[in-house]
Design a protein around this motif. Structure first.
Motif, short mmCIF file in Angstrom:
data_model
loop_
_atom_site.label_atom_id
_atom_site.label_comp_id
_atom_site.label_asym_id
_atom_site.label_seq_id
_atom_site.Cartn_x
_atom_site.Cartn_y
_atom_site.Cartn_z
N PHE A 287 0.92 -1.41 -0.14
CA PHE A 287 -0.04 0.07 -0.04
C PHE A 287 0.91 1.25 0.03
O PHE A 287 0.77 2.07 -0.79
CB PHE A 287 -1.07 -0.06 1.10
N GLY A 288 1.67 1.34 0.83
CA GLY A 288 2.47 2.66 1.04
C GLY A 288 3.50 2.70 -0.18
O GLY A 288 3.98 3.81 -0.64
N LEU A 289 4.12 1.57 -0.60
CA LEU A 289 4.90 1.77 -1.84
C LEU A 289 4.21 2.20 -2.71
O LEU A 289 4.71 2.92 -3.60
CB LEU A 289 5.74 0.43 -1.78
N GLY B 176 5.01 5.99 -4.36
CA GLY B 176 5.54 5.86 -5.75
C GLY B 176 4.92 6.67 -6.72
O GLY B 176 5.11 7.50 -7.23
N GLY B 177 3.55 6.35 -6.63
CA GLY B 177 2.58 7.32 -7.66
C GLY B 177 2.44 8.51 -7.31
O GLY B 177 2.69 9.46 -8.05
N ILE B 178 2.65 8.99 -5.89
CA ILE B 178 2.83 10.38 -5.71
C ILE B 178 4.29 11.04 -5.96
O ILE B 178 4.21 12.41 -6.50
CB ILE B 178 2.26 10.62 -3.96
N LEU C 47 6.31 -5.26 -11.21
CA LEU C 47 6.33 -4.63 -12.10
C LEU C 47 5.96 -3.17 -12.08
O LEU C 47 6.89 -2.23 -12.66
CB LEU C 47 5.73 -5.23 -13.56
N LEU C 48 4.86 -2.89 -11.28
CA LEU C 48 4.42 -1.40 -10.95
C LEU C 48 5.66 -0.76 -10.16
O LEU C 48 5.89 0.31 -10.43
CB LEU C 48 2.92 -1.54 -10.38
N LEU C 49 5.80 -1.33 -9.15
CA LEU C 49 6.95 -0.84 -8.24
C LEU C 49 8.06 -0.54 -8.83
O LEU C 49 8.88 0.63 -8.69
CB LEU C 49 7.22 -1.81 -7.00
N LEU C 50 8.95 -1.51 -9.64
CA LEU C 50 10.11 -1.37 -10.26
C LEU C 50 10.01 0.00 -11.24
O LEU C 50 10.78 0.65 -11.42
CB LEU C 50 10.38 -2.74 -11.20
#
Length: 256
Positions: A27-29, A33-35, A234-237
């Motif tokens: 959740f936090g990542l 990351g998006g923000i 993939l989203l996080l990377l």
């Protein structure tokens, strides 16, 4: 916060809550990351909002799951996590004041390393790790939680290697995240660093987080947990690289 920004924030936090409910982390990542990529909020304000939303998500999950918490391991983790949370928060305030590119670089690296770590399938240990290991990983989680409200990755990896039922692992992690969020919120309030009223309007995402949490439990996606982990990876990377690369370029240009 404009309507377009608010809608984007609602979508982002809803997706993060959905992933967290299914996997026990992220959740936090995902939210930070998006923000960090979109600049919807400053990173300190974003971390505060993430703490509040993490608590909402965790509380909703624990209404039925609290009986499965591994209380001994939970106590060890919190004993180390809470003091180190203060250290992480101090680092955030120092870097946000005059080293914002370094802060973005650190967040990007945290997300990249976390994504690579979480992409690996943890090899189960033959027997439960010693108490010292839970203290160690709890301390790391505290620093990460204090800085970015993302206490999860090292602790998640350590717990998933334990010979414990998955439900016990998930609910223990969620409880750690919930209590860390409470302490971080209290620390921010005591320091007088509460976000602006505009940033606090992001709390309207609470219904989105609650709905996404319910949806993930009621209607899980039609693919395996392994596939879900790969999607999150993939989203996080991608978000981590996108955050770190511009910060590295700018730091390099400044140093010339």
């Amino acid at each position: 916060m404009s309507l377009s920004v608010l809608v984007g924030f609602l979508v982002l936090t809803g997706a993060a809550a959905y992933a967290q409910t299914l996997t026990g982390f992220a959740f936090g990542l995902i939210t930070m990351g998006g923000i960090g990529l979109t600049g919807l909020l400053s990173l300190p304000d974003a971390a505060m909002i993430v703490s509040m939303l993490t608590f909402v998500n965790a509380t909703q999950m624990l209404l039925k799951g609290w009986r499965d918490v591994a209380w001994h391991q939970f106590g060890l983790v919190m004993a180390a996590s809470i003091p180190m949370l203060f250290v992480g928060y101090w680092l955030l305030q120092w870097l946000a004041g005059s080293h914002i590119d370094l802060l973005r670089l650190l967040l990007g690296l945290v997300i990249i390393v976390s994504s690579l770590q979480l992409a690996r399938k943890p090899e189960p240990l033959p027997e439960r790790s010693g108490d010292g290991s839970f203290l160690f990983f709890g301390g790391i989680a505290g620093v990460m939680g204090g800085m970015f409200s993302t206490a999860g990755p090292p602790l998640v990896y350590h717990f998933y290697r334990q010979p414990m039922p998955l439900v016990k692992v998930r609910e223990t992690l969620v409880t750690v995240f919930a209590l860390n969020a409470v302490f971080r919120i209290g620390l921010v309030a005591a320091s007088g660093d509460l976000p602006s009223s505009s940033a606090l309007s992001g709390l309207v995402a609470i219904p989105a987080v609650m709905c996404a949490t319910y949806a993930a439990r009621r209607w899980p996606p039609p693919f395996s947990p392994v596939t879900m982990r790969r999607i999150v990876f993939l989203l996080l990377l991608i978000s981590g690289i996108s955050l770190a690369a511009p910060a590295v370029i700018h730091l390099f240009q400044v140093s010339l």
